[in-house]
Each structure stands twice: as C-alpha cells, then as structure tokens.
Design an enzyme around this catalytic site. Structure first.
Site, PDB file in Angstrom:
ATOM      1  N   PRO A 131       0.541  -0.976   0.292  1.00  0.00           N
ATOM      2  CA  PRO A 131      -0.196   0.155  -0.161  1.00  0.00           C
ATOM      3  C   PRO A 131       1.013   0.839   0.233  1.00  0.00           C
ATOM      4  CG  PRO A 131      -1.140  -2.049   1.382  1.00  0.00           C
ATOM      5  CD  PRO A 131       0.172  -1.709   1.495  1.00  0.00           C
ATOM      6  N   ILE A 160      -2.186  -7.551  -6.148  1.00  0.00           N
ATOM      7  CA  ILE A 160      -1.587  -8.445  -6.384  1.00  0.00           C
ATOM      8  C   ILE A 160      -2.195  -8.961  -8.174  1.00  0.00           C
ATOM      9  CG2 ILE A 160      -0.036 -10.385  -5.627  1.00  0.00           C
ATOM     10  CD1 ILE A 160       0.595  -7.691  -4.900  1.00  0.00           C
ATOM     11  N   THR A 161      -1.668  -9.229  -8.845  1.00  0.00           N
ATOM     12  CA  THR A 161      -2.498 -10.529  -9.846  1.00  0.00           C
ATOM     13  C   THR A 161      -2.757 -11.429  -9.496  1.00  0.00           C
ATOM     14  OG1 THR A 161      -1.946  -8.510 -11.752  1.00  0.00           O
ATOM     15  CG2 THR A 161      -2.795 -10.232 -11.979  1.00  0.00           C
ATOM     16  N   TYR A 235      17.641  -7.566  -6.028  1.00  0.00           N
ATOM     17  CA  TYR A 235      18.589  -8.460  -7.296  1.00  0.00           C
ATOM     18  C   TYR A 235      17.725  -9.458  -8.046  1.00  0.00           C
ATOM     19  CZ  TYR A 235      22.731  -5.316  -5.972  1.00  0.00           C
ATOM     20  OH  TYR A 235      22.729  -4.347  -5.673  1.00  0.00           O
ATOM     21  N   GLU A 244       9.181  -8.825 -17.023  1.00  0.00           N
ATOM     22  CA  GLU A 244       7.779  -8.366 -17.136  1.00  0.00           C
ATOM     23  C   GLU A 244       7.401  -7.647 -18.066  1.00  0.00           C
ATOM     24  OE1 GLU A 244       7.054  -7.639 -13.334  1.00  0.00           O
ATOM     25  OE2 GLU A 244       4.757  -6.934 -13.463  1.00  0.00           O
ATOM     26  N   GLY A 341     -16.785   7.199 -32.730  1.00  0.00           N
ATOM     27  CA  GLY A 341     -17.725   7.861 -31.956  1.00  0.00           C
ATOM     28  C   GLY A 341     -18.155   7.839 -31.102  1.00  0.00           C
ATOM     29  N   GLY A 365       4.258  -3.248 -13.451  1.00  0.00           N
ATOM     30  CA  GLY A 365       6.125  -3.471 -13.849  1.00  0.00           C
ATOM     31  C   GLY A 365       7.101  -2.803 -13.801  1.00  0.00           C
TER      32      GLY A 365
END
Lengths: 380, 265
Positions: A131, A160-161, A235, A244, A341, A365
C-alpha cells in the site's frame, strides 16, 4: 529463424496456431462474461496447461520442448489477442512469479513449486507492491523475522495479480534493517495460518484478472522457502523485471494492433455525410499514423526481445521499449475510440475495453517515470 | 487393443463453396483441418489405448499436405501415422478410397478395432467406414455415440432416428462415431513440434507399397464418375396473400389448384 528478416521459425508458427486456436475456442466465446464477472474459471489454467501453454520458456523436462524468447513472445501475443488484457495477465501470472524460483531456487524448491503450476493445478502470483509503495522496491516494508527454521512474516501487499486465489506468492520481504540489501524473496504458501485476502480490488481495466490486497499476520514461512541468500531479493526482483517489462511491451503492441484493426474495420463500413469514414482524408491519415506507430513499436520490441534472448543485458532498451509501446498503445487506443465515436464509448465495442486496458501498461511492472530514471542512470 | 483410426483432411468449413464456372470446390484460402468427426474417433481410440494399452495408428489418404493432419493426430497422442499418397490414388470415389484404405489396413495386419468418423464434412457420403468394413470382411457398427470395450468384443450404443440401439460385436470390428461420443483433446505444443522432426513416427505409403494396380485405385478404380457439380439456384418467388383468414384460404386453394397441386386425395 527462417531468414535474417524473421525472428520466428516453424516451431513458433506451430505454437502460434495452437494458442490462437485455444483462444478462439476456449476464451473468446466467454471473454465478455468473464470480464463482467471480474474473473475467469480456475479450470482454464488446467486447460491451458494441457495444451502446453503454461510451460513455454521452462526447461524441456517440464515443457516438453526446447523454447526460446520468441516462443514466449508468441504465447503473450496470441493470448492478448483474446481481447482482454486482464485474462492474459491473470492466466500468465506465473510468468512473473516463477522466474525468480527458476533463477534463484534450489533444485528441491524448483521441483516443489514449479511443476504443479505448469500443470495448471496451482496458481502462482508475484507479491512486491505494498500500500505504501510499488515502484520503490527498495523500500518494501513487509517484515520477515527469523524464528528458528521459520520466518514470521507480517505486513500487506496490494494490487497483486491473481492474488485472490493464488496458492503461492513469490513475495518480497524485509529480512533486516533499511535499504535494498535487506530484502529477500520468500515463497509464501497461501494456506498458511495468518495469510488472508483482505480485499478483491475493483479496477479501471484488466477486469477479468482478479487483483487482490493481501494481509499477512505473523505468517510462519519455512526458511526452506527462501530463494537464494538472505538479502539477495532486490537483485532477483530487478532481474525479473526485465522479462515482465518485455511482456508488457508485447501486450501494449498487440492491444494497439487490435485497436488499429478494429478502427480500420469500422472506418470502412461506417458512413458519415454520404461516404465511409475512410473516404475522409483526416481519418485515413489518422489510421496511417496509428499503423506507423504500431509497426515501429513492434519491430523495436522484437529487436529488444532478440537481445534478451541472446543473453544481453538490454536494460536500457527494454525500459525504452516499455515507455514507447505503452505510450503508443495509449495514443492508438485514444484515436480508436475517437474514430468509433459514440460507439467507442459503449461496452459492446472492443475498443472501449482496449482503451481501459491500455492505461495500466505505463504503470505496472515499473512506471514510465521509473523507466526514465533507469535509462538516465545508464546514459547520463 | 491395437486401433487404426481413419482420418481425412477437409477444408475448414461446413459450407464448402463451389466455383460456379468450373463446378470444383474452392480450396484456396480455406484452411485444412482434420474432419471434425474423425477427431472424435481419434479421441475414442486414445482413451481406449490409455485404459487398456496397445497402439493407435492413424491412417489417412490424400495429397502430401495431408501430413499436417497426421502430425496433429500424433500431437494428440497417436503412436504412429501412415499417409497413403500417390498420384494414382487421385480422383478416387468412395469405392476406390475404401479399397485403398482396406489394403493399407491389411498391410498393418495387427488391429482389433478400426475407428472412423461417421462422415466427412466435404463429401457427406458416410460410405467409407462401411465399405472398408466390407472390404476387410469384419463387422461394422455405425452412428456410435457410446463405446465400451471388453475382452474380444465392443459394446456400442448406436443413435437411430427414433431411439438408440445397444449392440455387441466381436473384434476385429469397424466403428464409425458421432461427435456426441466425447470431447476431443487438443494437440500439445510439444507434440506438434515433435511431429515435425525427422524422427517422428510417420510413414508415407504409395501404390507400390500397397501392391495395388493403377486400375484398382484412384479415378480409374472408381465405380462412379462425377459428371457435373453445381450449386442449385435457390431463387424463390414469394407471393403474399392478404385478407381475412377465409379469403386467404380461398386464394391459397386457388393458387395451389392453378399449379396443379392436388390436395387431400
């Protein structure tokens, strides 16, 4: 590679056809429903695994065939073609969650965590963002305190996907004091006591992917679930970002490509003042501008993919690709809606969704601003 | 149980278009696929093999590009693929095709079950399965929607117009299946890539391999010849009748009488 001009050979072609058929039969007929529902059936992971889609880019013993970076490109592109960026991101969330395990894990960890995900039995997610910060990875606050052969993990993760139903989360935690050298990666199994999904998040786009806020209240994670050394997490995360960012660039290119295709289709049949929209120079030129951007962005991204595939570092180039492709995608989707449109504003037209799905690509990402910081450190 | 599955490559459309000038099928731009019902036959074979062991051989006749269908079948899990391809096989009607397929199955020798789709979407004859069974002199079960194998026999449920029929036959036996039989699996990516490698278990047999004479197969061996193919003109002359129900009925009867259509006699 068939010729100097082509990054794709026969096995890529076969893979592309297979994924395209899978998307046509198993995803496209349901995609509108899943978008509205905010998730897709869990069973789709198993189906995708049976065809062999989830295993692409993994060692031959798990995937069944030797793959290179352009096999990953193909899977990413064809899945994105389902028209729901969220579905592609959710179904492939393991593509960002497993690589750190593959790169840093022990043989035992790899055997334990990777095959069940590639078989579609378990769902893997990557847990970095909190957060209080996302792009600022070095500032992760979730704490992991060593207690014997366990870490006691407390904190929260957000956006979080695949978070609401992930079975394992590759998670960045702080195992020491301040600074990026005190960050470690743990594989957190979500059935551990103290782990909970605090919220399923509502989003502007990517509706078909479930996105969650996670709460960790003294979750005991075995030290055996730590990837690499203590403090090596930063790292690992940085290394992971490269792929990603490539995936997000590819996704941006295909999203823009689809917006262009939809616009060309629409402009040919829609009439205004007695002639089709393509009869107006202003529309024709707009479509050409869109096509030019899409083409250039795709070619550059392929080039960067080839560099990554060849083992080059390409951090500067992939950061540039991500900035450029996401910006192109935003712009092309904007024009696509404009060409449509009022219909472009309606849910039943694909461009409406592409426009919403595009927005995350310059944020997730690593934001465009972070990309620019990365590049500036290299060129200045 | 050793199983031979007959598969055909067909254009990917159930509405095959015909060139109005030449009367031939327009195949350009139409992707070739394994005939849909043949996929169900293959799936049935794979399931039986997975349960009881044995070997699944896929047999197809067609031009060299029909090898794509065999590759796909191998990627779904078939053990061996045989393509019958030779210029002398070209232009075959169902009789000549059945003769050629029958000869190939005899050459395969070891089989308990031959499975095929009910019919192909491009020809719609439903004759190949039955004629192959006749050629081989084995029982045939057609229109099968459920299939069970026992030691030395198969038990099938055949879909008939007004119900279904449970029937048992001793092996070797030929079965043609309906799409309601099962849900075919996808070919795997790894399998597809494997199937294009030189070591893939695919054989191509020509007329000499089968020991057939040119006059037995292909156009020369066909008992029927296609004289002409055409699309029937579908133009309709719609006439609207208006007025009260009684007036419309009267007009309708008059109109039918004028066309000399006899009513209720």
């Amino acid at each position: 590679m068939n010729s100097g001009l082509d990054y794709f050979g026969e096995s890529h072609h076969i893979l592309r056809q297979t994924v395209a058929k899978f998307v046509e039969r198993e995803i496209k007929p349901h995609v509108d429903e899943w978008e509205e529902a905010g998730e897709f059936p869990r069973d789709l992971y198993r189906k995708a695994a049976e065809v062999g889609l989830l295993g692409v880019a993994y060692p031959e013993e798990w995937s069944g065939f030797p793959s290179d970076i352009f096999h990953e490109v193909v899977v990413n592109e064809e899945l994105t073609r389902c028209g729901s960026g969220g579905l592609a991101a959710g179904l492939m969330s393991h593509a960002i969650a497993l690589p750190p395990i593959l790169a840093m894990g022990t043989q035992e960890q790899k055997e334990r965590f990777i095959p069940p995900v590639l078989r579609g039995e378990k769902i893997a997610a990557l847990g970095i963002t909190e957060p209080g910060g996302g792009s600022d990875v070095g500032n992760v606050k979730t704490r992991a305190v060593r207690d014997g052969d366990h870490y006691v993990v407390s904190g929260s993760k957000t956006m979080i996907t695949s978070g609401t139903r992930a079975d394992l989360v590759t998670m960045a935690v702080r195992t020491g004091g301040k600074g990026h050298r005190e960050i470690s990666l743990l594989v957190v199994e979500t059935d551990s006591p103290g782990f909970s999904v605090s919220k399923k998040l509502k989003k502007m786009g990517w509706w078909a992917s479930d996105t969650a806020e996670l709460a960790l209240d003294e979750v005991r994670v075995p030290v055996a679930n730590r990837l690499g050394e203590e403090g090596a997490g930063f790292y690992g995360i940085m290394h992971n970002f490269r792929k990603e960012r490539l995936y997000l660039s590819l996704m941006a290119n295909i999203t823009a490509q689809m917006a262009l295709e939809e616009s060309v289709k629409y402009a040919r049949v829609r009439e205004a003042f007695g002639k089709p929209l393509t009869g107006f120079q202003v529309t024709r030129h707009k479509l050409v501008d869109m096509a030019t951007l899409v083409e250039i962005s795709r070619e550059f991204t392929y080039r960067v993919a080839a560099k990554i595939g060849a083992g080059m570092n390409a951090v500067k180039e992939i950061s540039m690709a991500k900035i450029f492709s996401a910006e192109v995608c935003d712009r092309v989707c904007h024009h696509a809606v404009q060409i449509h449109g009022g219909y472009g504003f309606m849910r039943e037209y694909l461009v409406e969704r592409l426009y919403r799905d595009s927005r995350i690509l310059s944020i997730g990402g690593g934001t465009t601003e972070i990309m620019k910081e990365v590049i500036s450190k290299i060129i200045l | 149980m050793d199983i031979v599955v007959l598969v055909k490559q067909v254009p990917n459309t159930t509405e095959v278009r015909i060139d109005p000038k030449t009367g031939n099928l327009i195949r350009e731009g139409v992707e070739s696929i394994i005939n849909p019902e043949d996929r169900h036959a293959l799936e049935a074979a794979l399931q039986i093999r997975d349960n009881t062991g044995g070997k699944v051989t896929v047999l197809s006749m067609g031009p060299p590009q029909a090898i794509d269908g065999i590759c796909e079948a191998l990627a779904m899990g078939a053990d061996r693929g045989i393509l019958l391809s030779d210029r002398i096989f070209a232009g075959a009607d169902t009789w000549a095709t059945s003769t050629t397929l029958g000869r190939a199955i005899r050459k395969i020798e070891q089989f308990d079950l031959v499975l095929a789709g009910r019919q192909a979407v491009d020809g719609d004859t439903a004759q190949i399965g039955p004629q192959v069974a006749e050629y081989l002199g084995i029982p045939q079960l057609t229109y099968v929607q459920k299939l069970e194998v026992r030691e030395g026999a198969v038990i099938a449920e055949r879909a008939l117009e007004d119900g279904c029929e449970h029937i048992e036959a001793p092996t070797p036996v030929l079965v043609t299946v309906l799409s309601s039989l099962n849900e075919p699996r996808y070919p795997t990516v790894a399998g597809l890539i494997d199937s294009t490698r030189p070591r893939a278990p695919i054989e191509i047999w020509n007329g000499a391999d089968l020991g057939v004479k040119a006059y037995e197969v292909g156009l020369a061996g066909s008992l029927t010849q296609v004289v002409k193919t055409f699309t029937p003109k579908g133009a309709r002359n719609t006439q609207y009748l208006e007025g009260s129900p009684a007036a419309v009925a009267a007009q309708l009867i008059d109109a039918l009488r004028k066309k000399e259509i006899r009513l209720g006699e």
